[in-house]
Design a protein around this motif. Structure first.
Motif, PDB file in Angstrom:
ATOM      1  N   GLY A 109     -24.243   7.018   9.794  1.00 29.38           N
ATOM      2  CA  GLY A 109     -25.964   6.823   9.060  1.00 29.38           C
ATOM      3  C   GLY A 109     -25.404   7.073   7.689  1.00 29.38           C
ATOM      4  O   GLY A 109     -26.281   6.278   6.676  1.00 29.38           O
ATOM      5  N   ILE A 118     -34.165   6.099   6.408  1.00 33.44           N
ATOM      6  CA  ILE A 118     -33.801   6.604   7.074  1.00 33.44           C
ATOM      7  C   ILE A 118     -34.389   5.433   8.493  1.00 33.44           C
ATOM      8  O   ILE A 118     -33.030   5.104   9.029  1.00 33.44           O
ATOM      9  N   GLY A 119     -35.173   5.710   8.748  1.00 33.24           N
ATOM     10  CA  GLY A 119     -36.026   4.728   9.687  1.00 33.24           C
ATOM     11  C   GLY A 119     -35.315   3.085   9.785  1.00 33.24           C
ATOM     12  O   GLY A 119     -35.241   2.748  11.296  1.00 33.24           O
ATOM     13  N   TYR A 122     -31.764   3.964  11.549  1.00 26.16           N
ATOM     14  CA  TYR A 122     -31.299   3.954  12.213  1.00 26.16           C
ATOM     15  C   TYR A 122     -32.074   3.240  13.815  1.00 26.16           C
ATOM     16  O   TYR A 122     -31.555   2.910  14.424  1.00 26.16           O
ATOM     17  N   THR A 123     -33.147   2.607  13.883  1.00 28.34           N
ATOM     18  CA  THR A 123     -33.720   1.883  14.623  1.00 28.34           C
ATOM     19  C   THR A 123     -32.565   0.722  14.040  1.00 28.34           C
ATOM     20  O   THR A 123     -32.626   0.155  15.458  1.00 28.34           O
ATOM     21  N   ASP A 181     -30.057   1.347  16.842  1.00 27.39           N
ATOM     22  CA  ASP A 181     -30.077   1.310  18.124  1.00 27.39           C
ATOM     23  C   ASP A 181     -30.290  -0.012  18.421  1.00 27.39           C
ATOM     24  O   ASP A 181     -30.467  -0.476  19.808  1.00 27.39           O
ATOM     25  N   ARG A 182     -31.032  -1.368  17.780  1.00 23.89           N
ATOM     26  CA  ARG A 182     -31.055  -2.606  18.556  1.00 23.89           C
ATOM     27  C   ARG A 182     -29.797  -3.268  18.722  1.00 23.89           C
ATOM     28  O   ARG A 182     -29.459  -3.221  19.165  1.00 23.89           O
ATOM     29  N   ARG A 222     -23.861  10.295  13.627  1.00 28.72           N
ATOM     30  CA  ARG A 222     -23.933   9.992  14.671  1.00 28.72           C
ATOM     31  C   ARG A 222     -22.794   8.820  13.563  1.00 28.72           C
ATOM     32  O   ARG A 222     -23.263   8.227  13.188  1.00 28.72           O
TER      33      ARG A 222
END
Lengths: 244, 109
Positions: free
Chosen positions: B22, B39-40, B43-44, B47-48, B72
């Motif tokens: 990250g 950071i949002g 990480y989103t 995830d996607r 991560r």
């Protein structure tokens, strides 16, 4: 730890551990201020929710299952409570031309259906969209609160409306934990529920049902068949992967 | 087709290779674009992309610098490499002949 970072850590609890840990670690590594970290976390939570709602899953769980099932299962809860009261009151039994044993069968039948429908509905809600479970919960409880304020029956407690909640919460919890059922278990439950609704509309002795009620019974059985479908799909998934 | 930020993230992760996680990906993107990256968004998007099978993630080591919190780690899958390669080909193909691409090509040769 500063007060600001304590607040960041507290707010980060809304995230699951597998997301929270690396995110907080990254923020510490980047030496971010508590305010910037808090803003970043808020942004992450909002973005994750926005991302989730772009899928069909939360809509199915919330508006397709939780909201309509809540309304319908309150009706079924009331029927179960009514059957129980009838069992206790000989006059009501006579009015319904039922003997005590047959009234007990009706009560047991309805209670099993209520548990089955609530559990499978809850399971679907808990498994289909875990990250938006809060929204599904709100959509399930909203009709309960509305009906709680509207329901007035001297002979019955208002809590009679909510008999479905316990099995529904249990189902949602299981769905959240295991996501998908085994095919045979899902099929067994779906067939049992479907078979059980047949006498409710074929025999006036069990219950006299209007077409709306028949439709409602079938609608409440849909989550059980959805579980069969997902379990069946999962059964075939590894073969597809191996083939690919 | 990938979105531009998805392409940036996959490319940064591929560039970082075994050190892709990250914070490192975020720093790489900020360095190259010269813009702040939340950071949002990181990480989103991770995830996607993982849901699409373009990235694989797992929990890595925890360091004192990170307050004992795990990283991560991110790795680009073959499907991710293909998607990024397709995006790059589209961008270079559509850019052929336009003023800024010609100017850049001229300045590098």
């Amino acid at each position: 730890m500063t007060m600001g970072w304590a607040l960041v850590e507290y707010f980060a609890r809304v995230l699951p551990p597998e997301v929270r840990e690396p995110v907080l670690g990254d923020m510490l590594e980047a030496d971010e201020s508590a305010w910037r970290a808090l803003r970043g976390l808020f942004g992450l939570v909002v973005l994750r929710q926005t991302e989730d709602w772009r899928s069909w899953r939360p809509w199915l769980a919330g508006f397709g299952v939780a909201l309509p099932s809540s309304f319908m299962l309150m009706g079924v809860s009331l029927s179960v409570s009514w059957s129980y009261m009838r069992l206790l009151c000989p006059d009501m039994l006579a009015q319904a031309s039922l003997t005590k044993p047959s009234a007990m069968v009706v009560l047991l039948w309805q209670a099993l259906l209520l548990i089955g429908w609530s559990w499978t509905g809850g399971f679907v809600v808990g498994s289909v969209s875990k990250r938006t479970l809060w929204a599904s919960t709100v959509l399930c409880y909203a009709p309960c609160i509305v009906c709680l304020s509207q329901f007035h029956a001297e002979s019955m407690s208002r809590l009679c409306l909510f008999l479905f909640l316990l099995p529904a919460v249990w189902g949602a919890h299981r769905g959240f934990q295991i996501s998908r059922m085994k095919f045979t278990s899902a099929l067994l439950i779906a067939v049992a529920l479907t078979v059980m609704i047949v006498p409710t509309w074929s025999s006036a002795r069990i219950q006299t049902l209007s077409p709306q009620n028949i439709l409602m019974n079938w609608a409440l059985s849909i989550p059980a068949w959805y579980l069969v479908f997902t379990a069946w799909k999962r059964r075939h998934e590894p073969q597809v992967e191996h083939a690919a | 087709m990938l979105g531009e930020f998805e392409y940036l993230l996959i490319t940064a992760a591929a560039g970082l290779s075994d050190d892709a996680y990250g914070a490192a990906i975020r720093e790489a993107i900020e360095t190259h674009t010269g813009e702040k990256c939340s950071i949002g968004a990181i990480y989103t998007t991770i995830d996607r992309l993982e849901t699409k099978g373009l990235l694989k993630t797992w929990m890595g080591e925890a360091t004192a610098q990170r307050g004992g919190r795990a990283k991560r780690m991110v790795r680009v899958t073959p499907k991710g490499v293909q998607a990024a390669s397709d995006f790059y080909n589209v961008v270079t193909s559509v850019s052929r002949g336009v003023a800024w691409a010609t100017k850049r090509a001229g300045s590098t040769t």
